[in-house]
Design an enzyme around this catalytic site. Structure first.
Site, PDB file in Angstrom:
ATOM      1  N   GLY A 131       0.837  -1.189   0.000  1.00 63.91           N
ATOM      2  CA  GLY A 131       0.000   0.000   0.000  1.00 63.91           C
ATOM      3  C   GLY A 131       0.872   1.238   0.000  1.00 63.91           C
ATOM      4  O   GLY A 131       1.268   1.746  -1.033  1.00 63.91           O
ATOM      5  N   SER A 132       1.230   1.722   1.205  1.00 61.49           N
ATOM      6  CA  SER A 132       2.119   2.875   1.292  1.00 61.49           C
ATOM      7  C   SER A 132       3.476   2.571   0.661  1.00 61.49           C
ATOM      8  O   SER A 132       4.110   3.447   0.083  1.00 61.49           O
ATOM      9  CB  SER A 132       2.307   3.284   2.759  1.00 61.49           C
ATOM     10  N   GLU A 357      -4.409   8.062  -1.495  1.00 67.21           N
ATOM     11  CA  GLU A 357      -3.337   8.828  -2.154  1.00 67.21           C
ATOM     12  C   GLU A 357      -2.252   9.261  -1.165  1.00 67.21           C
ATOM     13  O   GLU A 357      -1.723  10.374  -1.228  1.00 67.21           O
ATOM     14  CB  GLU A 357      -3.908  10.021  -2.915  1.00 67.21           C
ATOM     15  N   SER A 360      -2.033   9.962   6.130  1.00 64.42           N
ATOM     16  CA  SER A 360      -1.490  11.088   6.894  1.00 64.42           C
ATOM     17  C   SER A 360      -0.080  10.792   7.387  1.00 64.42           C
ATOM     18  O   SER A 360       0.779  11.686   7.430  1.00 64.42           O
ATOM     19  CB  SER A 360      -2.401  11.396   8.083  1.00 64.42           C
TER      20      SER A 360
END
Length: 375
Positions: A131-132, A357, A360
């Site tokens: 993911g990230s 996107e 945080s």
């Protein structure tokens, strides 16, 4: 930095605002309950230029600057987070990647139908295990004559099951990515599970499964293994859009809360006269205004080096909008928790803006690296 808006920018904003109020707001609840993006709306969105926001005129697009697009995305977000996210993924991610990295021949083939709204686009980066850390993708492309065969699974793809075209990113060795343009119906490409989400119910989210998906070598976008640099550019501009979308959701919640506070009477007077209510509304309005300044600053810098500005804008706007929606719900008390008012939907929708996107946490990493110049 002085923000003065051109007359043409304000005209676009006001045109979209009128469309949102007349066509989207009255239907947002029913679309959410149905749990599907209203494809019948697509021609109307296209007629306003919303399916080709940044696409050059030569390819049939509106060719809007980044600041004007931010104004548009805020208005769409104020109407319906699901419609706004669908348009954001189509424009900022799918089309955005083509504008950054596609050849002139590829742009001439793929951009006009996307800009005309003949079909939606998607951008497939995330995978079940990446993911990230998107550059650790496990999907792969192997050369087979004049084609590539793509294998793997893409996860959380906005517009995944309804898009007619997608930019698909696959691993290309150690910390490298390659990009391909793939049309719906391509052999070996199938839609996997459609995700049931906390919010944004009318925004399509699905898995895409690649099973020796055969793609012509001519449809590789950019050089083999060099797509990650393009991904970073796409995400920078995409974060401006997500920040603007979040502000729209927070603003819509606050507007409901203000109207309610003026009308709702307790202890013999409107609750708007109580300081605790005033403080909630004042804080929300101040933070949303500050967020808008950060987003518009990033948009104004978008032709320069703006990674840091985009991350700050997306981080602050997404979190401020969530706080605004939460405070607005609290102003309504029990009524805010009911579906009679749209705030509960706004709150569920805006929560994704702190995740999509770039979470945080990722934004804080980006900002810290720029601050400390850590490579």
């Amino acid at each position: 930095m002085n923000f003065s808006y051109r007359d043409d920018q304000l005209l676009v904003r006001d045109t979209v605002r009128d469309f949102v109020r007349s066509r989207i707001v009255p239907n947002a609840h029913s679309w959410s309950e149905k749990g599907e993006f209203p494809l019948e709306l697509l021609p109307e969105l296209a007629a306003l230029g919303l399916t080709g926001l940044a696409v050059p005129h030569e390819y049939g697009g509106a060719e809007l600057d980044v600041l004007t697009i931010a104004l548009v995305m805020e208005e769409l977000g104020a109407g319906d987070g699901s419609v706004a996210l669908t348009i954001a993924a189509h424009n900022s991610l799918c089309i955005g990647h083509l504008l950054v990295a596609a050849s002139e021949e590829q742009k001439a083939r793929w951009l006009p139908p996307l800009a005309r709204g003949e079909h939606l686009g998607c951008w497939a980066l995330t995978e079940p295990s990446s993911g990230s850390d998107a550059i650790s993708a496990q999907s792969r492309a192997r050369r087979d004559g004049d084609d590539y065969l793509l294998t793997g699974t893409k996860q959380f793809i906005t517009n995944g099951s309804i898009a007619g075209f997608g930019v698909i990113l696959v691993g290309a060795g150690e910390r490298k990515l390659s990009a391909f343009g793939v049309s719906r119906g391509t052999p070996g490409l199938r839609v996997g599970r459609r995700e049931e989400k906390m919010g944004l119910h009318a925004s399509d989210t699905a898995q895409l499964v690649l099973e020796d998906c055969r793609v012509p070598a001519a449809d590789r976008i950019g050089r083999d293994g060099e797509a990650f640099d393009h991904v970073k550019q796409v995400l920078d501009k995409g974060r401006i859009g997500i920040g603007a979308l979040a502000i729209g959701l927070g603003r819509a919640s606050l507007e409901v809360a203000i109207g309610y506070a003026k009308e709702r009477r307790q202890f013999g007077r409107p609750i708007a006269e109580f300081e605790m209510i005033q403080w909630r509304l004042a804080r929300a309005r101040t933070e949303l205004d500050a967020a808008r300044l950060l987003v518009h600053r990033a948009a104004a810098l978008a032709e320069l080096r703006f990674t840091d500005a985009a991350s700050k804008a997306k981080l602050y706007a997404s979190e401020a909008a969530t706080r605004a929606a939460d405070s607005s719900l609290q102003v309504l008390g029990g009524y805010g928790y009911l579906q009679d008012f749209p705030i509960e939907r706004h709150l569920r929708d805006v929560r994704l803006m702190e995740i999509g996107e770039g979470t945080s946490e990722v934004q804080r990493i980006v900002i810290a690296r720029q601050l400390l110049r850590v490579d």
